[in-house]
Design an enzyme around this catalytic site. Sequence first.
Site, short mmCIF file in Angstrom:
data_model
loop_
_atom_site.label_atom_id
_atom_site.label_comp_id
_atom_site.label_asym_id
_atom_site.label_seq_id
_atom_site.Cartn_x
_atom_site.Cartn_y
_atom_site.Cartn_z
N ASP A 47 0.84 -1.20 0.00
CA ASP A 47 0.00 0.00 0.00
C ASP A 47 0.88 1.24 0.00
OD1 ASP A 47 -2.61 1.52 0.51
OD2 ASP A 47 -1.32 2.19 2.15
N TYR A 52 2.94 10.28 0.52
CA TYR A 52 4.11 9.79 1.23
C TYR A 52 5.39 10.30 0.56
CZ TYR A 52 0.59 6.51 3.05
OH TYR A 52 -0.53 5.96 3.60
N LYS A 78 -3.50 5.85 -3.48
CA LYS A 78 -4.57 6.74 -3.03
C LYS A 78 -4.72 7.93 -3.97
CE LYS A 78 -3.55 5.16 1.61
NZ LYS A 78 -2.24 4.54 1.32
#
Length: 330
Positions: A47, A52, A78
């Site tokens: 994931d 990030y 995401k």
Amino acid sequence: MSFLNTFLKQPIGYGTAPLGNLFRDVPEEQAQETIESVWNEGIRYFDTAPFYGAGLAEQRLGEFLKNKSRDDYVLSTKVGRIISDETEEKEGLFEDGRQNKLIDDYTADGTKRSIEQSLERLQTDRLDFVYVHDISADFHGDDWISLFDEARKGAFRVLNEMREEGVIREWGLGVNLPLPIELALELEETVPTLSLQATHYTLMNHQSALDKLMPLAEKRGSGIVVGAPYNSGALLGGDHYDYAPVSSEIKQHVQQLQDVATQHGVSLKAAALQFSTAHPAVDAVIPGSTRPDRIKEDVAAFKETIPGAFWQELRDKELISKEAPLPDGK
């Protein structure tokens, strides 16, 4: 049973937030060694997210996975943020990440653009799961409500269409607070089928999720992936709890858990992972790390035998909810 449950040999994945230089600058060699350790330990769910390190985690993960067969692993990222070529001085969680500016965008066009960017950084042609990221009060204050509406009309519809067309397998929300997922599960036209809920279904903090989120997820047949099972490392003696400096109250809570664990010869890492995955709504848990040896510990923790007396004492001392399903089935 969900695809994630049938694909994984054990209910554990790898969360890549630390690869984005979360809290500290991680050398590239160490990052790649960590991902290699994840792979060597048999973990096949990864994931990640543009947030990030402004794409750094996705880039690092893509560099490793480009040499693996795409059918041998499952991948989630995401949407909700576009990465701009414009740069800015960073601060906060990812101040050591890439300096590219992040732009919040939960619209249909923004969702499509975000996916295009992620596919490029990940060096792949498809995603398995996509989460709508951080539409919650902890990131956006009161503005989260209008952004949720933007996502409902934009990101939710696009991702729902992609799922129906077979472009992605599942979609949902990726948030720290339970409320946004609860609201999304109560929608009629676009219902998430797999969501990532971080920090609020853990050994240390789970009552709010038990009150509504978990029963609602079961009712709607929507899976939950548990992120941050160690609450940003606080459970294991780290300096952060839910991405903020750990408080004296949290340290005391950890010590109470540790005292019971020591008495029964149990590691808190094993207790945390096995607790989070004991709930029938949970499809997987995704701890993250940038240290190869920690990955081996995570996998070993699932095999550790935990006596029923340990869980009973936690209940008796009200350190875990009496409503929480336990690994021993009680």
